[in-house]
Motif scaffolding. Sequence first.
Motif, PDB file in Angstrom:
ATOM      1  N   SER A 366     -75.715  -1.774  16.791  1.00  0.00           N
ATOM      2  CA  SER A 366     -75.987  -1.745  15.362  1.00  0.00           C
ATOM      3  C   SER A 366     -74.688  -1.725  14.573  1.00  0.00           C
ATOM      4  O   SER A 366     -73.702  -1.114  14.990  1.00  0.00           O
ATOM      5  N   ASP A 367     -74.682  -2.387  13.429  1.00  0.00           N
ATOM      6  CA  ASP A 367     -73.505  -2.362  12.564  1.00  0.00           C
ATOM      7  C   ASP A 367     -73.172  -0.933  12.118  1.00  0.00           C
ATOM      8  O   ASP A 367     -72.040  -0.675  11.682  1.00  0.00           O
ATOM      9  N   PHE A 368     -74.128  -0.035  12.222  1.00  0.00           N
ATOM     10  CA  PHE A 368     -73.927   1.332  11.738  1.00  0.00           C
ATOM     11  C   PHE A 368     -73.932   2.363  12.878  1.00  0.00           C
ATOM     12  O   PHE A 368     -74.195   3.539  12.662  1.00  0.00           O
ATOM     13  N   ALA A 369     -73.607   1.900  14.077  1.00  0.00           N
ATOM     14  CA  ALA A 369     -73.605   2.809  15.231  1.00  0.00           C
ATOM     15  C   ALA A 369     -72.623   3.958  15.038  1.00  0.00           C
ATOM     16  O   ALA A 369     -72.882   5.092  15.465  1.00  0.00           O
ATOM     17  N   ASN A 370     -71.502   3.707  14.375  1.00  0.00           N
ATOM     18  CA  ASN A 370     -70.499   4.744  14.183  1.00  0.00           C
ATOM     19  C   ASN A 370     -70.627   5.472  12.848  1.00  0.00           C
ATOM     20  O   ASN A 370     -69.874   6.407  12.583  1.00  0.00           O
ATOM     21  N   GLY A 371     -71.558   5.049  12.042  1.00  0.00           N
ATOM     22  CA  GLY A 371     -71.725   5.677  10.733  1.00  0.00           C
ATOM     23  C   GLY A 371     -71.960   4.612   9.680  1.00  0.00           C
ATOM     24  O   GLY A 371     -71.919   3.403   9.947  1.00  0.00           O
ATOM     25  N   TYR A 372     -72.194   5.068   8.446  1.00  0.00           N
ATOM     26  CA  TYR A 372     -72.554   4.138   7.384  1.00  0.00           C
ATOM     27  C   TYR A 372     -71.349   3.621   6.606  1.00  0.00           C
ATOM     28  O   TYR A 372     -71.290   2.439   6.256  1.00  0.00           O
ATOM     29  N   ALA A 373     -70.368   4.500   6.323  1.00  0.00           N
ATOM     30  CA  ALA A 373     -69.254   4.052   5.489  1.00  0.00           C
ATOM     31  C   ALA A 373     -68.063   4.988   5.606  1.00  0.00           C
ATOM     32  O   ALA A 373     -68.215   6.213   5.528  1.00  0.00           O
ATOM     33  N   ASP A 374     -66.897   4.403   5.760  1.00  0.00           N
ATOM     34  CA  ASP A 374     -65.654   5.170   5.821  1.00  0.00           C
ATOM     35  C   ASP A 374     -65.463   5.924   4.504  1.00  0.00           C
ATOM     36  O   ASP A 374     -65.584   5.352   3.417  1.00  0.00           O
ATOM     37  N   GLY A 375     -65.184   7.221   4.642  1.00  0.00           N
ATOM     38  CA  GLY A 375     -65.002   8.045   3.451  1.00  0.00           C
ATOM     39  C   GLY A 375     -66.264   8.716   2.968  1.00  0.00           C
ATOM     40  O   GLY A 375     -66.206   9.579   2.083  1.00  0.00           O
ATOM     41  N   TYR A 376     -67.385   8.317   3.542  1.00  0.00           N
ATOM     42  CA  TYR A 376     -68.661   8.935   3.180  1.00  0.00           C
ATOM     43  C   TYR A 376     -69.165   9.818   4.328  1.00  0.00           C
ATOM     44  O   TYR A 376     -69.162  11.027   4.218  1.00  0.00           O
ATOM     45  N   ASP A 377     -69.611   9.193   5.413  1.00  0.00           N
ATOM     46  CA  ASP A 377     -70.103  10.001   6.532  1.00  0.00           C
ATOM     47  C   ASP A 377     -69.135  10.019   7.720  1.00  0.00           C
ATOM     48  O   ASP A 377     -69.422  10.645   8.732  1.00  0.00           O
ATOM     49  N   TYR A 378     -68.015   9.350   7.598  1.00  0.00           N
ATOM     50  CA  TYR A 378     -66.961   9.447   8.609  1.00  0.00           C
ATOM     51  C   TYR A 378     -65.625   9.075   7.987  1.00  0.00           C
ATOM     52  O   TYR A 378     -65.552   8.452   6.913  1.00  0.00           O
ATOM     53  N   LEU A 379     -64.562   9.481   8.670  1.00  0.00           N
ATOM     54  CA  LEU A 379     -63.208   9.039   8.337  1.00  0.00           C
ATOM     55  C   LEU A 379     -62.649   8.315   9.561  1.00  0.00           C
ATOM     56  O   LEU A 379     -62.715   8.846  10.676  1.00  0.00           O
ATOM     57  N   LEU A 380     -62.142   7.128   9.366  1.00  0.00           N
ATOM     58  CA  LEU A 380     -61.573   6.352  10.461  1.00  0.00           C
ATOM     59  C   LEU A 380     -60.064   6.567  10.477  1.00  0.00           C
ATOM     60  O   LEU A 380     -59.351   6.184   9.543  1.00  0.00           O
ATOM     61  N   LYS A 381     -59.576   7.225  11.548  1.00  0.00           N
ATOM     62  CA  LYS A 381     -58.159   7.538  11.662  1.00  0.00           C
ATOM     63  C   LYS A 381     -57.649   7.052  13.016  1.00  0.00           C
ATOM     64  O   LYS A 381     -58.147   7.481  14.060  1.00  0.00           O
ATOM     65  N   ASP A 382     -56.716   6.139  12.977  1.00  0.00           N
ATOM     66  CA  ASP A 382     -56.099   5.635  14.216  1.00  0.00           C
ATOM     67  C   ASP A 382     -57.153   5.163  15.209  1.00  0.00           C
ATOM     68  O   ASP A 382     -57.067   5.431  16.420  1.00  0.00           O
ATOM     69  N   TYR A 385     -63.202   7.978  15.019  1.00  0.00           N
ATOM     70  CA  TYR A 385     -64.139   8.361  13.965  1.00  0.00           C
ATOM     71  C   TYR A 385     -64.237   9.882  13.882  1.00  0.00           C
ATOM     72  O   TYR A 385     -64.538  10.555  14.869  1.00  0.00           O
ATOM     73  N   ASP A 386     -63.946  10.381  12.686  1.00  0.00           N
ATOM     74  CA  ASP A 386     -64.005  11.821  12.433  1.00  0.00           C
ATOM     75  C   ASP A 386     -65.221  12.104  11.544  1.00  0.00           C
ATOM     76  O   ASP A 386     -65.310  11.573  10.436  1.00  0.00           O
ATOM     77  N   TYR A 387     -66.144  12.945  12.046  1.00  0.00           N
ATOM     78  CA  TYR A 387     -67.353  13.264  11.286  1.00  0.00           C
ATOM     79  C   TYR A 387     -67.291  14.655  10.653  1.00  0.00           C
ATOM     80  O   TYR A 387     -68.181  15.004   9.877  1.00  0.00           O
ATOM     81  N   GLU A 388     -66.267  15.414  10.986  1.00  0.00           N
ATOM     82  CA  GLU A 388     -66.180  16.785  10.487  1.00  0.00           C
ATOM     83  C   GLU A 388     -65.077  16.885   9.435  1.00  0.00           C
ATOM     84  O   GLU A 388     -63.920  17.115   9.754  1.00  0.00           O
ATOM     85  N   ALA A 435     -73.409  16.073  16.465  1.00  0.00           N
ATOM     86  CA  ALA A 435     -72.701  17.307  16.833  1.00  0.00           C
ATOM     87  C   ALA A 435     -71.754  17.747  15.722  1.00  0.00           C
ATOM     88  O   ALA A 435     -71.581  18.945  15.483  1.00  0.00           O
ATOM     89  N   GLY A 436     -71.147  16.776  15.059  1.00  0.00           N
ATOM     90  CA  GLY A 436     -70.160  17.101  14.037  1.00  0.00           C
ATOM     91  C   GLY A 436     -70.732  17.385  12.664  1.00  0.00           C
ATOM     92  O   GLY A 436     -70.031  17.913  11.799  1.00  0.00           O
ATOM     93  N   THR A 437     -72.002  17.039  12.442  1.00  0.00           N
ATOM     94  CA  THR A 437     -72.545  17.139  11.084  1.00  0.00           C
ATOM     95  C   THR A 437     -73.772  18.036  10.971  1.00  0.00           C
ATOM     96  O   THR A 437     -74.304  18.193   9.873  1.00  0.00           O
TER      97      THR A 437
END
Length: 533
Positions: A366-382, A385-388, A435-437
């Motif tokens: 799914s296009d949303f397997a890792n989340g819906y949008a950077d800065g909303y439900d995750y942060l993409l760093k290096d 995916y950071d959910y916390e 787990a993170g949310t």
Amino acid sequence: MTETIGPLEAIPQVKYDPPVIVTTAKALRDYDILRFDDTMENNPITRWAKDRFGVIQVNKWVVSDQNQGLSTRIKLALSNDEELPDVLFVMHESIPDLLGDLVESGKVMDIEEAFRTSAPARIKEAYDKNPDVWKTVTYKGKIWGIPQISDEKVGSPILWIRQDWLNRLGLLPPTTIEELEKVLHAFTYDDPDRNGKQDTIGFALSGKSTLNGWMGDASLLFGMYGDQPFQWNRKADGSLAYGSVEPSVKKALSHLNEWYRLGYLDPNFGTHDEQEAVQLFMSGKAGIISGPGWMGGWPLQEMKIDEPDFEIKPIPYPAGPDGKIGKIGSQISYGAYFFRKGFSYMDAMFAYMDQVYGVLIEDLESDFANGYADGYDYLLKDGKYDYEFDGATNTIANFFLIAPGSTPPGVMQGESIESRVLKGNNNTPFERKMAGTTSRNFLEGQLVTLSQVKYSHSNQFVGPYTPTMTLKWALLQKLEKETMLKMIYGNVPIESFDDFVRQWNEQGGADITREVNEWDRSSQVGDIFKASD
């Protein structure tokens, strides 16, 4: 990892070039959060839709979600002969009132052919396993919308209890009505918060709209004796009966009257809506509240009690005097999508829906397997995916043009994701995000719900208003609510329940019951539509 059932075909690729405009209506909520200069028509979801499918989402209407704002706007459009938006989402409580008018206006399309020819196999599978949802959008033998499918957990309540109060009073979580009432008495009279005052109550109840609302309900008492009120239940002979006029409800009302007289309920419960009942629990005044397992996330995660041993726990419903357990259940659907007659991009709508559906069935593609949008439900760093993080929110998903609802019953096998995450699994992005949310209380609440979902009873009448309902239902609901509250408060004797039943039938209830059963006999799924046809 949990897997879906059945053979699935490759999802057809759909993209319009040049892009096409698809209009919709947005019922704006206070928690519809947008960031980074994003707007309702230019945000991560709308940009994805344009890039993925060549679909430009445009809001033809924007209304408040308060006081049925969208329902009112639809009625206004129909009365003024306005063109409707291409895609229109209507909440389940508004569909019975609006469905007939939408169809008779000639402004919405019959979707049967589009579903048969354009819906992907796994979408069809979901509806094949939950065919009764089609009843919510069926009118005169045809299907007029795509209903969302709800899971079995979302509307099935459990008990939330102050575990720290139990500990202080030397009590165990109740498993029977006798044990529950011992706890209620102690929570009311034995100073469980240790402040030296008699200022607590046992049970937080909402009585403003119904006694079986979405939080703060009394369905455990009704279920102990039999029928759930405020909904249509299926009887042993297969017919439908309105629960509020069934004899078992009289016993439950008598029991609630006893709880009121003993001080276990707030004196003003009849004026409390669901969130006011929750506030009694969250403020530390009430020791028990009934509500869904997801309450362990919102709102109970926000509960602030300044006590070192503070603890709440989800527990199953206790058994009644004869060992019986019963409760309200999830609606089979919480809303449906209707499409303007003449709308010609249904292939894109089903492809769009399928990508969102992938999240519900843990599809790693799914296009949303890792989340819906950077800065909303995750942060993409290096690349990770950071959910916390502070401010994480899923509400960006409210801007989807079309979404399928909850994970449909019957399409997943194996251990639930809540159970896996509670055990510490973090093997997939879906597990890592949960787990993170989510809190431990949320996960445990969902598992307690699953353990008792077999005792849930959903409303069995999901069709459009019958002719007599249109004329008399509002008055009957007023009679029903006022009479029940009077009986619980002791303003009229419990024996007046029999007079209420007589009045209800004479004032239109008997005719409505006949019409509801006529609808039920004519709307059997095999007679109207099955996705596998």
